[in-house]
Design a protein around this motif. Structure first.
Motif, PDB file in Angstrom:
ATOM      1  N   HIS A  71       0.842  -1.203   0.000  1.00  0.00           N
ATOM      2  CA  HIS A  71       0.000   0.000   0.000  1.00  0.00           C
ATOM      3  C   HIS A  71       0.875   1.250   0.000  1.00  0.00           C
ATOM      4  N   ALA A  75       0.752   4.086  -2.903  1.00  0.00           N
ATOM      5  CA  ALA A  75       0.450   5.499  -2.621  1.00  0.00           C
ATOM      6  C   ALA A  75       1.601   6.391  -3.065  1.00  0.00           C
ATOM      7  N   PHE A 136      -7.383   6.607  -1.206  1.00  0.00           N
ATOM      8  CA  PHE A 136      -7.063   7.232  -2.490  1.00  0.00           C
ATOM      9  C   PHE A 136      -7.600   8.650  -2.449  1.00  0.00           C
ATOM     10  N   SER A 238     -14.483   2.030  -0.292  1.00  0.00           N
ATOM     11  CA  SER A 238     -13.924   2.011  -1.641  1.00  0.00           C
ATOM     12  C   SER A 238     -15.023   2.288  -2.660  1.00  0.00           C
ATOM     13  N   ILE A 274      -6.439   1.040  -6.165  1.00  0.00           N
ATOM     14  CA  ILE A 274      -5.845   2.377  -6.256  1.00  0.00           C
ATOM     15  C   ILE A 274      -5.271   2.611  -7.651  1.00  0.00           C
TER      16      ILE A 274
END
Length: 306
Positions: A71, A75, A136, A238, A274
């Motif tokens: 993650h 990101a 996100f 999400s 993402i």
């Protein structure tokens, strides 16, 4: 011994609930924060819009741990590039990715340290966005929300929830703080009675509620970010979950009932989601279609964002 244990439990219960119900006489009605309307924006001159767009700059604080390495890497490679400055704050260092090592496992203590570091190293940046790597964010939409807001005033924005008398912003949906809110918060960190680093209760309050309590004591209150239709701009779920929920609740109008066109965040995302959302938001374009936006948020200097 039993009576003593019960007494301690009652005291900790009192302390927990008491912290969320007093704010040293500050009166505040929770309200909903919306961006400028198109009509309001069109009243501004081109030079005014340009100046505002350049002035709104965001420092992103992204809280990571080595166990969320994928993650973290996602990101780092996607939405965080759209921040004017992004810093990953970690519980311990990783050889794979660059971050500011706070050398602390406790999430609330790490958030406090990260906020203090960000405030002291912000330079001219006056807006701050605190997020998990599972979130996100569309930073341009965040900038549009705060375009006409004064960061020298205390703002604490996101998706609000209520716990007793305490309004708080959900951590999973991202938290926006103005420079003044950060300043007041750091001052409140010095008060161990009202804003303890480690806490006094028998159980631990969630970080988002601890943050809201400290802000409330300093006269800063949670505000719900939403669009002109009242749809939330900050989402702890999400996109796929929101659409699935909407299919069950509003089968005749799934998309319209699901999400705002100007959504800022979606939470609980896995790395693949993402990447897909990054493609849909920033890369996929219908040829020949002009969105006719009134202003443009330029990418940070030397940025390799999309």
């Amino acid at each position: 011994m039993i009576l003593g244990g019960i007494f301690c439990l009652v005291i900790s219960l009192f302390e927990t609930f008491n912290s969320g119900t007093h704010s040293e006489g500050h009166e505040h009605l929770h309200h909903h924060l919306k961006p400028l309307s198109k009509d309001e924006l069109q009243k501004l001159s081109l030079s005014q819009m340009s100046d505002l767009a350049l002035q709104v700059q965001v420092y992103c604080l992204i809280m990571v741990t080595p166990r969320l390495l994928l993650h973290w890497a996602t990101a780092n490679d996607t939405w965080s590039k759209h921040c004017d400055k992004s810093v990953f704050y970690t519980s311990e260092s990783s050889k794979a990715l660059e971050a500011f090592d706070l050398q602390e496992q406790d999430e609330w203590v790490r958030i406090r340290k990260a906020i203090k570091h960000a405030y002291e190293n912000a330079g001219d940046l006056r807006w701050f966005f605190l997020a998990r790597p599972t979130t996100f964010a569309i930073i341009e939409n965040l900038k549009y929300l705060v375009l006409d807001k004064d960061p020298s005033q205390p703002f604490y924005i996101g998706h609000t929830e209520k716990s007793g008398e305490l309004d708080y912003v959900e951590y999973d949906s991202g938290i926006v703080l103005s420079y003044e809110a950060m300043r007041r918060l750091i001052e409140m960190f010095k008060d161990e009675d009202k804003c303890p680093e480690r806490g006094h209760a028998l159980w631990k309050m969630p970080e988002e509620k601890q943050l809201a309590t400290c802000l409330k004591y300093s006269g800063v209150f949670a505000e719900n970010g939403e669009d002109a239709q009242g749809k939330s701009l900050f989402n702890k779920k999400s996109v796929s979950t929101l659409i699935s929920d909407s299919m069950g609740q509003n089968p005749a109008d799934v998309v319209e009932a699901c999400c705002s066109d100007m959504a800022i965040t979606f939470g609980g995302m896995n790395p693949s989601q993402i990447q897909v959302l990054m493609y849909g938001v920033y890369r996929l374009r219908p040829y020949g279609h002009d969105f006719q936006d009134s202003l443009t948020f330029l990418p940070p200097k030397d940025s390799d964002n999309d």
